[in-house]
Design an enzyme around this catalytic site. Structure first.
Site, PDB file in Angstrom:
ATOM      1  CG  LEU A   1      -1.868  -1.218   1.291  1.00  0.00           C
ATOM      2  CD1 LEU A   1      -2.713  -1.165   2.561  1.00  0.00           C
ATOM      3  CD2 LEU A   1      -2.764  -1.302   0.056  1.00  0.00           C
TER       4      LEU A   1
ATOM      5  CG  ASP B   1       4.022   3.128  -5.342  1.00  0.00           C
ATOM      6  OD1 ASP B   1       3.074   2.741  -6.062  1.00  0.00           O
ATOM      7  OD2 ASP B   1       4.874   2.353  -4.868  1.00  0.00           O
TER       8      ASP B   1
ATOM      9  CB  SER C   1       4.268   2.162   4.155  1.00  0.00           C
ATOM     10  OG  SER C   1       5.259   1.202   3.806  1.00  0.00           O
TER      11      SER C   1
END
Length: 403
Positions: free
Chosen positions: A146, A193, A148
């Site tokens: 996800l 990302d 981080s």
């Protein structure tokens, strides 16, 4: 205590005073488009409500000190002018500092390099690159796919951009985050990302062209369709700095060279027949995943715009099969999560993130959250796996200043 409050408290413990401000950036879920980003392709991520917070304040010297709640509260401190001796990290080697600290310190290093100087140690606005303390707390699960890491980079870059008055836009800050991850941490990731974390908007995914960095918002319409997005964190942790990710990237570069193109973005589905004749089996399957995944992203964007979220299920399922069979980045826990969710009625499901662990997502009926969660948990127990962490997400806002 919230992560925002934790960052403020940790800063006060470190410095004895309140921070000058608190900035945050979210993790992300990739709806579809895996490993296409570093192949100059297309991706469709969205920011999630889970955020990383950076409480920060200026110092009177030329040193930077970082501390985080997930690293034993032990600070790492260096002189700003020493960052150039720490980074870049040679390919295949560990960073010169603890990996968690390489993310914020790498952002500081990359931000200095990216900022035109009006003199020794100053930004274009004339502000000195003075020292700074940064305390980080996060609610983004680490190692779950996800992102981080991008959340740390986005929160740090946003804080330093304001404190150092570098006046860079969000795309430029995303580039800085990617450089930190690539060259300071040594993880050969693309820019998806960082762009998702910086540019996220509520109820929207970001249709990103990773070659041009053109970004367009695509309304997802999950709530209005009566649906939910379920995250199934397998708790199998991964690291992008390890060899599996790097090997996939090298295979893609090899495939592009064989096809005589700058990147696999330039290979179409119609070219796959020729590619298969030119490549060994492994390289071809890596290439086939990227080429077909790019097309699936384009098809998903069109489908969302024309028919809505309920119509994208088959594309999600095909994406997972491609990652499992052609790119070989799934693991048994991810396959179990996807299969169990589909058997329990999910419209579509796929692993998300770089693979080798992390999380899967499922597009499900809003009133089916408990039933699907229970089915996945039961299948994990039957397989002898540790219990997954399951929760829902909605597309959320990107990086911001909170206080």
């Amino acid at each position: 205590m919230t992560a925002l409050q934790q960052s403020a408290e940790l800063f006060e413990q470190l410095t004895g005073r309140a921070p000058d401000g608190i900035w945050s950036a979210p993790g992300r879920v990739n709806l579809i488009g895996e490993h296409t980003d570093y192949n100059d392709g297309f991706v469709l991520p969205f920011a999630i409500p889970h955020r990383t917070y950076a409480a920060a304040g200026m110092r009177d010297d030329g040193r930077i000190r970082v501390v985080s709640t997930f690293a034993g509260d032990q600070p790492v401190e260096v002189a700003l002018d020493e960052l150039a001796t720490l980074f870049p990290t040679p390919t295949g080697e560990e960073p010169a500092v603890a990996e968690w600290a390489a993310y914020p310190l790498g952002v500081a290093w990359a931000l200095q390099l990216a900022t035109p100087s009006t003199g020794s140690g100053t930004t274009r606005s004339g502000t000195q690159f003075k020292g700074v303390d940064i305390a980080i707390a996060s609610e983004v699960p680490v190692g779950a796919g996800l992102s981080s890491s991008a959340a740390i980079e986005g929160a740090t870059a946003s804080a330093l951009n304001d404190l150092w008055d570098t006046a860079l836009d969000r795309t430029a800050l995303a580039r800085i985050g990617r450089r930190a991850e690539n060259e300071a941490v040594g993880a050969p990731t693309g820019i998806m990302d960082q762009m998702a974390s910086m540019l996220g908007e509520p109820d929207a995914a970001i249709f990103l062209d990773c070659r041009t960095l053109d970004a367009n918002l695509v309304q997802v319409g999950i709530a209005e369709a009566g649906l939910a997005i379920l995250i199934m964190d397998t708790r199998v942790q991964h690291s992008h700095a390890t060899g599996g990710y790097r090997e996939r990237r090298e295979a893609c570069e090899r495939g592009a060279a064989i096809m005589g193109v700058p990147a696999l973005r330039d290979v179409s589905v119609a070219d796959l027949g020729r590619a298969e004749k030119l490549m060994d089996d492994v390289t071809f399957r890596r290439v086939r995943h990227i080429v077909t995944e790019n097309q699936r992203v384009l098809d998903t964007v069109t489908t969302l715009r024309e028919r809505g979220a309920r119509a994208i299920g088959d594309l999600l399922v095909a994406s997972h099969a491609s990652m499992r069979d052609d790119f070989e980045i799934s693991v048994p826990e991810l396959d179990t999560a996807v299969d169990a969710a589909l058997a329990a009625g999910a419209i579509g499901a796929r692993m998300t993130g770089g693979g080798f662990g992390g999380a899967a997502i499922a597009l499900i009926e809003r009133d089916g959250v408990q039933a699907v969660s229970d089915a996945v948990t039961a299948d994990f127990a039957a397989s002898g796996f540790a219990a997954p962490h399951i929760f829902t997400v909605t597309p959320a806002a990107g990086a911001r200043r909170d206080t």
